[in-house]
Structure formats: C-alpha cells, structure tokens
Design a protein around this motif. Structure first.
Motif, PDB file in Angstrom:
ATOM      1  N   ALA A  80       0.849  -1.179   0.035  1.00 13.83           N
ATOM      2  CA  ALA A  80       0.120   0.171   0.046  1.00 13.83           C
ATOM      3  C   ALA A  80       0.870   1.174   0.042  1.00 13.83           C
ATOM      4  O   ALA A  80       2.118   1.294   0.379  1.00 13.83           O
ATOM      5  CB  ALA A  80      -0.810   0.015   1.145  1.00 13.83           C
ATOM      6  N   ILE A  81       0.395   2.331  -0.353  1.00 12.61           N
ATOM      7  CA  ILE A  81       1.269   3.552  -0.428  1.00 12.61           C
ATOM      8  C   ILE A  81       0.298   4.750   0.419  1.00 12.61           C
ATOM      9  O   ILE A  81      -1.034   4.830   0.000  1.00 12.61           O
ATOM     10  CB  ILE A  81       1.239   4.020  -1.782  1.00 12.61           C
ATOM     11  N   HIS A  82       0.952   5.390   1.359  1.00 12.24           N
ATOM     12  CA  HIS A  82       0.471   6.419   2.046  1.00 12.24           C
ATOM     13  C   HIS A  82       0.854   7.681   1.332  1.00 12.24           C
ATOM     14  O   HIS A  82       2.014   7.953   1.295  1.00 12.24           O
ATOM     15  CB  HIS A  82       0.734   6.615   3.584  1.00 12.24           C
ATOM     16  N   PRO A  83      -0.081   8.671   0.863  1.00 11.95           N
ATOM     17  CA  PRO A  83       0.311   9.815   0.244  1.00 11.95           C
ATOM     18  C   PRO A  83       0.764  11.102   1.003  1.00 11.95           C
ATOM     19  O   PRO A  83       1.297  12.073   0.562  1.00 11.95           O
ATOM     20  CB  PRO A  83      -0.901  10.149  -0.693  1.00 11.95           C
ATOM     21  N   GLY A  84       0.541  10.830   2.442  1.00 10.93           N
ATOM     22  CA  GLY A  84       0.747  12.282   3.037  1.00 10.93           C
ATOM     23  C   GLY A  84      -0.341  13.253   2.751  1.00 10.93           C
ATOM     24  O   GLY A  84      -1.507  13.077   2.687  1.00 10.93           O
ATOM     25  N   TYR A  85       0.071  14.428   2.777  1.00  6.55           N
ATOM     26  CA  TYR A  85      -0.544  15.673   2.190  1.00  6.55           C
ATOM     27  C   TYR A  85       0.380  16.371   1.210  1.00  6.55           C
ATOM     28  O   TYR A  85       1.516  16.410   1.258  1.00  6.55           O
ATOM     29  CB  TYR A  85      -1.133  16.643   3.344  1.00  6.55           C
ATOM     30  N   GLY A  86      -0.314  17.052   0.359  1.00 12.08           N
ATOM     31  CA  GLY A  86       0.395  17.690  -0.713  1.00 12.08           C
ATOM     32  C   GLY A  86       0.717  16.663  -1.711  1.00 12.08           C
ATOM     33  O   GLY A  86       0.347  15.331  -1.794  1.00 12.08           O
ATOM     34  N   PHE A  87       1.961  17.296  -2.611  1.00 10.56           N
ATOM     35  CA  PHE A  87       2.067  16.201  -3.894  1.00 10.56           C
ATOM     36  C   PHE A  87       1.142  15.458  -4.497  1.00 10.56           C
ATOM     37  O   PHE A  87       0.268  16.104  -4.832  1.00 10.56           O
ATOM     38  CB  PHE A  87       3.366  15.338  -3.268  1.00 10.56           C
ATOM     39  N   LEU A  88       1.135  14.092  -4.201  1.00  7.19           N
ATOM     40  CA  LEU A  88       0.124  13.333  -5.016  1.00  7.19           C
ATOM     41  C   LEU A  88      -1.180  12.933  -4.151  1.00  7.19           C
ATOM     42  O   LEU A  88      -1.909  11.998  -4.630  1.00  7.19           O
ATOM     43  CB  LEU A  88       0.849  12.018  -5.517  1.00  7.19           C
ATOM     44  N   SER A  89      -1.147  13.371  -3.078  1.00  9.18           N
ATOM     45  CA  SER A  89      -2.248  13.034  -2.060  1.00  9.18           C
ATOM     46  C   SER A  89      -3.801  13.258  -2.470  1.00  9.18           C
ATOM     47  O   SER A  89      -4.690  12.438  -2.141  1.00  9.18           O
ATOM     48  CB  SER A  89      -2.079  13.627  -0.755  1.00  9.18           C
ATOM     49  N   GLU A  90      -3.992  14.179  -3.339  1.00 10.64           N
ATOM     50  CA  GLU A  90      -5.352  14.533  -3.736  1.00 10.64           C
ATOM     51  C   GLU A  90      -5.387  14.263  -5.363  1.00 10.64           C
ATOM     52  O   GLU A  90      -6.148  15.035  -6.146  1.00 10.64           O
ATOM     53  CB  GLU A  90      -5.771  15.680  -3.510  1.00 10.64           C
ATOM     54  N   ASN A  91      -4.350  13.397  -5.927  1.00 11.78           N
ATOM     55  CA  ASN A  91      -4.356  13.216  -7.558  1.00 11.78           C
ATOM     56  C   ASN A  91      -4.971  11.896  -7.873  1.00 11.78           C
ATOM     57  O   ASN A  91      -4.738  10.926  -7.532  1.00 11.78           O
ATOM     58  CB  ASN A  91      -2.781  13.243  -7.712  1.00 11.78           C
ATOM     59  N   GLU A  92      -6.314  12.087  -8.503  1.00  8.56           N
ATOM     60  CA  GLU A  92      -6.958  10.959  -8.979  1.00  8.56           C
ATOM     61  C   GLU A  92      -6.344  10.010  -9.840  1.00  8.56           C
ATOM     62  O   GLU A  92      -6.585   8.787  -9.676  1.00  8.56           O
ATOM     63  CB  GLU A  92      -8.341  11.402  -9.435  1.00  8.56           C
ATOM     64  N   SER A  93      -5.614  10.795 -10.755  1.00 10.73           N
ATOM     65  CA  SER A  93      -4.714   9.804 -11.721  1.00 10.73           C
ATOM     66  C   SER A  93      -3.824   8.880 -10.976  1.00 10.73           C
ATOM     67  O   SER A  93      -3.727   7.811 -11.202  1.00 10.73           O
ATOM     68  CB  SER A  93      -4.027  10.709 -12.602  1.00 10.73           C
ATOM     69  N   PHE A  94      -3.138   9.340  -9.992  1.00  5.39           N
ATOM     70  CA  PHE A  94      -2.276   8.597  -9.010  1.00  5.39           C
ATOM     71  C   PHE A  94      -3.120   7.296  -8.327  1.00  5.39           C
ATOM     72  O   PHE A  94      -2.590   6.376  -8.305  1.00  5.39           O
ATOM     73  CB  PHE A  94      -1.394   9.536  -7.995  1.00  5.39           C
ATOM     74  N   ALA A  95      -4.132   7.793  -7.621  1.00 10.72           N
ATOM     75  CA  ALA A  95      -5.065   6.917  -7.021  1.00 10.72           C
ATOM     76  C   ALA A  95      -5.424   5.767  -8.040  1.00 10.72           C
ATOM     77  O   ALA A  95      -5.426   4.393  -7.629  1.00 10.72           O
ATOM     78  CB  ALA A  95      -6.165   7.598  -6.496  1.00 10.72           C
ATOM     79  N   GLU A  96      -5.763   6.109  -9.239  1.00 11.98           N
ATOM     80  CA  GLU A  96      -6.422   5.169 -10.119  1.00 11.98           C
ATOM     81  C   GLU A  96      -5.179   4.365 -10.747  1.00 11.98           C
ATOM     82  O   GLU A  96      -5.168   3.133 -10.995  1.00 11.98           O
ATOM     83  CB  GLU A  96      -6.844   5.954 -11.407  1.00 11.98           C
ATOM     84  N   ALA A  97      -3.894   4.748 -10.883  1.00 10.04           N
ATOM     85  CA  ALA A  97      -2.687   3.993 -11.431  1.00 10.04           C
ATOM     86  C   ALA A  97      -2.599   2.917 -10.199  1.00 10.04           C
ATOM     87  O   ALA A  97      -1.873   1.825 -10.628  1.00 10.04           O
ATOM     88  CB  ALA A  97      -1.438   5.147 -11.648  1.00 10.04           C
ATOM     89  N   LEU A  98      -2.458   3.451  -9.060  1.00  9.27           N
ATOM     90  CA  LEU A  98      -2.375   2.335  -7.802  1.00  9.27           C
ATOM     91  C   LEU A  98      -3.440   1.372  -8.021  1.00  9.27           C
ATOM     92  O   LEU A  98      -2.801   0.214  -7.768  1.00  9.27           O
ATOM     93  CB  LEU A  98      -2.644   3.135  -6.663  1.00  9.27           C
ATOM     94  N   GLN A  99      -4.516   1.610  -8.290  1.00 11.44           N
ATOM     95  CA  GLN A  99      -5.498   0.787  -8.318  1.00 11.44           C
ATOM     96  C   GLN A  99      -5.212  -0.435  -9.480  1.00 11.44           C
ATOM     97  O   GLN A  99      -5.436  -1.383  -9.486  1.00 11.44           O
ATOM     98  CB  GLN A  99      -6.686   1.056  -8.617  1.00 11.44           C
ATOM     99  N   ASP A 100      -4.741   0.162 -10.672  1.00  9.72           N
ATOM    100  CA  ASP A 100      -4.347  -0.572 -11.888  1.00  9.72           C
ATOM    101  C   ASP A 100      -3.210  -1.571 -11.641  1.00  9.72           C
ATOM    102  O   ASP A 100      -3.070  -2.710 -12.269  1.00  9.72           O
ATOM    103  CB  ASP A 100      -4.294   0.303 -13.015  1.00  9.72           C
ATOM    104  N   ALA A 101      -2.149  -0.827 -10.737  1.00 12.67           N
ATOM    105  CA  ALA A 101      -1.125  -1.882 -10.395  1.00 12.67           C
ATOM    106  C   ALA A 101      -1.307  -2.750  -9.480  1.00 12.67           C
ATOM    107  O   ALA A 101      -0.505  -3.339  -8.849  1.00 12.67           O
ATOM    108  CB  ALA A 101       0.220  -0.519  -9.953  1.00 12.67           C
TER     109      ALA A 101
END
Length: 656
Positions: A80-101
């Motif tokens: 799992a990946i914890h995004p913290g805050y800032g950076f990719l924390s509220e990036n839907e594309s990142f969350a979707e990429a994690l799901q795909d991975a």
C-alpha cells in the motif's frame, strides 16, 4: 474482508513521512521511504526500514512522479501507499494508477477524489446534499470580462480561488474592481504553476469569517463519524499558522450541526478514510461549505490530542478493510489543544522564506502535554525546493486558558538559529489580547498586523549585548586555555583586563562598541554601569536580574535565547558594510528561487513600488518592487531561470 498490511510505502517527505513511520512502526508495519537528491540524508529516509531514490531535487522530478513512486513500491514489495499531504495526495490519476497496479491507496476512492478535485463540481454536489454554500460563481466560462462581471454581481470584496487548488495557492482577496484584473492574472499564474490548471472560482468574501473544519472518517462498510472540529482561522497568505481544537465558542448544537453536515458531505461522494470538510463560520454561527480535503491534514495532531485517537492508525486499518474502531457516541472530547507551525521565514519581512543550515535547534521536552512533529534535526539544511515548515509544535491541557499558557512557554523554549524562523512572531500572535479572548477571524493577521510586527518588550538591548559579548570573551578564554598561543585575554599588569567588542544588533543601523573590563569573576561595561556574571548552573546575573539563556553562534552571528525572547547580533564587519552601501542601487534575490516573470527591460523608467520581478520559492510567489523612482540599467535574468540568494537581478540608476 480485511487484509493485513505488512509493508507500506510513504509517497512524501519531511514531518508527515516521519509521522506515518512512527505509527506504522508501533503497528508492526514495515515502511519504505522515497527521496530526492536534496533529501538523501533526510530524517524520513533515515527512519524508514527501506528507502528508494526517485529523482532530482525538484518535486516535479521526484515526489510528483507517480510512475517512479509506483515502481519503488513494486521493487520493495510494499502492499500500500500512504500519500501524506500535498504532492500526489489528492491526485485522482495517481490513485487510479495504484488501483491498476494492484496497490492499496491509503486514501479515498478515485471517484471521491475526482468529485472534490474541482471546487466548482464539489459545490454542486454539496448543494444537492443540503450543505450550506457561500454565494459565488463556479461556472465554466472563464473569460476575464465574465469573471469581472460576476464579481460585480456578487459584490466586493470577493475571493478568487483556484478551482483545482489548495493550501492558499492561487487565491487572492480583491477589495475593489480596480484591483481585479491584476489579482486575477496573478492567481491564474500561481494556480497554473502549482496545479496545472488555472480555472478560477469567484466567491463572496465574508468580512469577519472564521475557518472551522470538521475531521470526518469513513470506512468501507458504510460507517462514518466526525471527530469534532478545529479552528484554523489564523492564517498568513491563506495558509494556516496556528490551529486549535475544539473551536472556541461553539455551542453543542452548532458543533453537531456542522458535524452532521460534514458527514453528509462525505457520504454524498461515498467517501472512505480520513477527510476534512472546511467551513466558513460567520459571527452569527451560520456556516458555509468551502471545500473538502480528501486527505489527512497538517493540523490533524490537535484532533488526536483531544480525542486520544491516532488518525494514521485509523487510516491504515480502514485501508486494510477494517471497520471503524469507534462509533459516534464513543468519541469523547478531552481538554484543548493548539498547533503552531514553525516556518523558516522572516515574518517581519513579508514572510520571506529563509534557507540555510539549522546550526542550532532546541525544542521543549516531549510529554503528554507537548508534542513535536518534525522531519528535520540540527545540522539539516532548509532548501528552496519544498515547503518552509520546519516543525509543528502541539500542546494540550485541560482547557483553552491552560493550553494557551503552555503554548506560550513552549514557543519560548523552541530555539532555532542558522535560519530565520517565525517563533517570536507566533509568540506575539498567541500573546495578543484578541487571540487570548478567542476573537478569531481569517483576517486576524491583517487586522492586527502592526501590533504583531512590533517586537515584544524583552531584556534591554544593553543587557543582551553585554551577555553576548561576555560569552564571546568566555569562549575566547576557553580557546586560549586549549591553545596558549591563541591567548587574547586582555591581560594587563596591575590593571583590569580590557576587551573591545563591536556588535551590531539585528535591524540596527549602527554597531555598538563595547569597551569591557574583567575583574572579580565579572565582566563590566563601565559606560552603562553594568556587570555580568555566570552562575555555576548556567544562569546569567546582570543588573540585579538572574535568568537562564542559551547563545548560538555561527560565522560571527550570535543569537541569545531566553524566556524574554530572542535577540540577534553579529560581529560588525566594516568592509562588508561599505560593499553593501555601494550596491544600494542594485536589486538582489532575497532567497534562492526561480524567476517567474520579469516585467521590465533595460532603459525602462520605473516608479517606486512598481513590480519589477516575480520570484517563486518554497511554493510561493514573491514580487520584488522598485525601492524608488529609477531607470533600469540592466536586467540579469530571464523568466524560468534559477537564481541564488543575493544574486543581482536588476541594476537601477536613481533618477535625478
């Protein structure tokens, strides 16, 4: 079905990464850090079980590179990946990429991030959920003329906000129509640079609002709770400086109404995990939805202090599919908590960021009453690449008055040298009569700006200067004892030892010459009829006063810390002063950063106060203005170029 987490990757840095590592370690979960060139020896890298280098110092080359973060997780076997805050924390594309991975995102579902990612779309959802909204324009037409017309329709003052932004970036208060065009251009530019999208919202600016936010938590089984509220009204540049929980002066009825509205907001988007619903709170106790942050907040520790809940632990359990550990009626509030954000900045110079090495760092002892969240230690460097926050000082006590006393003392015990910090400024804020009375507003700093920038009455300057000078003499004597060939102890036959030290206090125009005499284990300053002695326990005795202090020294600069406040001085360098006077017609970079815009060219005539250069550093824009009417002789940098602190930007010729 719950899935046991055994290893997580933290896609962040600094204090939040260290914070997540701490809880994960307590839960027996292994951690993986990622780091940039600038963070090779950072604390989060040293504290994690494993660490993976992911790129250059610029966040666009490292922490914002989703593919590198995912590759690091795959390489280390993180589940799992914890995004913290800032950076990719509220990036839907990142969350979707994690799901795909096939990786777990320790955060909300993709559709929830998407729903709240656009402030205009979020407001439509909130309206349908029955959450109160501030009057404003959230439409797709982004032409300058239409936005200006909508601002007129709403009525000034108005607030410009980046539709896809946060953290106060891309946000401007516009007081009158004549200021709208310039404010819109600046907000758009900042939003584009920070979020890749310059869509703007225009809203009514409530004159004396408070910023009150509700911590919500939802699991994957339909359960949702709110964990009281936080007051985050005291802000500079729309970024929070001091937060507290619970918000003072709220009735139980209002607290419940806001909490219920926040839960409705979360459930309207099928939320999962930790989230914060932010409200504007008016004097009549009405409240209006501003936005929902789909992540853990910087200020989450104050909620933890009054509820006894580890919110990161809840995040990890909910991400693994577990049911929320508590129901609403089990959440009980205890006491009052404050958080003060320690920034590397000069609050008295328009909050200009400060970079350099933390040559000296002391903080209050950690206890059930005091918490210190930081990702930096003495000797670490503060760079321009990331946010200037050094640490968060959090205190708790049984009520607001007691917690406030604890906070003022803890701020005095926070002692940092090597970079300029806002600790004294924070002390002025929390010591201000209006803050003590909880007369809070998001314009607190603007309203009381003059008082907040006045140095608090501390020790007389003469006592500070004498104490520093005496410490210099003691250090020289210690060196002489180690190396007799370096002895410079002012010894004279049948006469007191004499010393001459020239010090310049910070902000003073002239240096002070101290002609000192030494006898009877004391150092005298005859001119001021003062004597200083050092007690065995480290205390200083001068002019009938006994106090404890610490003195930090770096390259001829001295900082005296005591419960009376901070005092800075340096050994006077006459040659450097002459060079400074010769360069008075040149504008130099106040910090390391990037040139965003150059508004003038060689030969231009400029007026005092005219914006000449716009710089970006530590994720904020800074405008450099003409100090007087002049002619531009030469421009040394172009937009997009990196500059170092002190680099000459523009040469000006004074107009006769």
């Amino acid at each position: 079905m719950a899935q046991q987490l055994s290893k997580i990757l933290i896609a962040n840095r600094g204090e939040i990464a260290c914070r997540v590592i701490r809880t994960a370690r307590e839960m027996g979960i292994k951690t993986v850090a990622v780091y940039s060139d600038a963070d090779t020896n950072a604390q989060h890298v040293l504290q994690a079980d494993e660490a993976v280098h992911i790129g250059g110092s610029q966040s666009s080359e490292s922490y914002l590179c989703a593919d590198k973060v995912i590759a690091a997780a795959k390489r280390t076997g993180a589940q799992a990946i914890h995004p913290g805050y800032g950076f990719l924390s509220e990036n839907e594309s990142f969350a979707e990429a994690l799901q795909d991975a096939g990786l777990i995102f320790i955060g909300p579902p993709v559709k929830a991030i998407a729903a709240m990612g656009s402030k205009s779309a979020a407001k439509n959802i909130m309206a349908e959920a029955g959450v109160p909204l501030v009057p404003g324009y959230h439409g797709e037409d982004q032409s300058d003329d239409l936005l200006a017309a909508e601002a007129e329709k709403i009525g000034y003052p108005v607030l410009l906000k980046a539709a896809y932004g946060g953290g106060g970036k891309g946000m401007r208060i516009v007081e009158k129509a004549s200021e709208f065009a310039e404010a819109l251009a600046s907000a758009r530019r900042e939003a584009k640079a920070g979020f890749g999208n310059d869509k703007m919202l225009v809203e009514k600016f409530i004159t004396r609002p408070r910023h009150v936010e509700i911590q919500v938590f939802c699991d994957q089984h339909g359960n949702a709770v709110y964990l009281a509220e936080r007051d985050c009204s005291v802000q500079r540049r729309h970024q929070k400086v001091v937060e507290e929980a619970p918000a003072p002066g709220l009735s139980e009825e209002t607290r419940k109404a806001m909490g219920d509205a926040a839960v409705r907001a979360a459930q309207a988007i099928d939320y999962v995990g930790a989230g914060t619903v932010e409200f504007l709170f008016d004097e009549d106790e009405s409240f209006y939805f501003m936005e929902m942050n789909t992540r853990l907040q910087v200020e989450h520790p104050v909620t933890e202090m009054i509820t006894g809940v580890d919110l990161v632990e809840w995040q990890l359990r909910v991400a693994a599919g577990e049911v929320l550990p508590m129901q609403q009626d089990e959440i009980v509030l205890d006491g009052h908590a404050f958080e003060a954000r320690i920034y590397a900045e000069n609050a008295d110079d328009n909050f200009m960021p400060s970079t350099g090495t933390l040559a000296y760092l002391r903080h209050p002892d950690v206890s059930p009453y005091v918490r210190w969240d930081s990702g930096i230690v003495e000797g670490d460097e503060v760079t321009t690449f990331y946010d200037p926050m050094i640490a968060k000082l959090i205190v708790w006590d049984i009520d607001r008055e007691s917690a406030l006393r604890r906070l003022t003392n803890a701020l005095r015990e926070t002692r940092i040298a090597g970079v300029t910090t806002n600790t004294d400024y924070l002390h002025r804020i929390v010591s201000h009569e209006a803050f003590q009375k909880a007369e809070l507003t998001t314009r607190f700093i603007e309203q009381y700006g003059d008082a907040l920038h006045q140095r608090e009455k501390g020790l007389p300057e003469a006592i500070n200067l004498l104490t520093i000078a005496a410490s210099i003499i003691r250090n020289r004597q210690h060196t002489a004892n180690q190396d007799p060939w370096s002895r410079a102890n002012g010894w004279r036959v049948n006469a007191p030892a004499k010393h001459r030290i020239c010090l310049q206090a910070a902000g003073a125009e002239n240096a002070t010459v101290l002609n000192l005499e030494e006898a009877d284990n004391a150092i005298y300053w005859p001119e001021h009829e003062l004597a200083v002695r050092f007690a065995k326990d480290g205390a200083v005795l001068v002019d009938g006063l006994r106090f404890h202090c610490e003195i930090a020294q770096e390259n001829g600069r001295y900082t005296l810390f005591s419960h009376y406040g901070r005092f800075d001085a340096s050994l006077y360098d006459a040659v450097a002063e002459l060079i400074h006077e010769e360069e008075a017609g040149n504008l130099t970079a106040p910090m390391n950063g990037t040139i965003v815009a150059v508004n003038v060219a060689t030969g231009d005539h400029v007026k005092e106060g005219q914006a000449l250069v716009v710089m970006e550093a530590m994720k904020m824009e800074y405008t450099i203005r003409a100090p007087f009417d002049a002619t531009v002789e030469q421009v040394f940098f172009n937009a997009g170029e990196l500059v170092s602190d002190g680099a000459e930007l523009i040469s000006l010729a004074v107009e006769e």
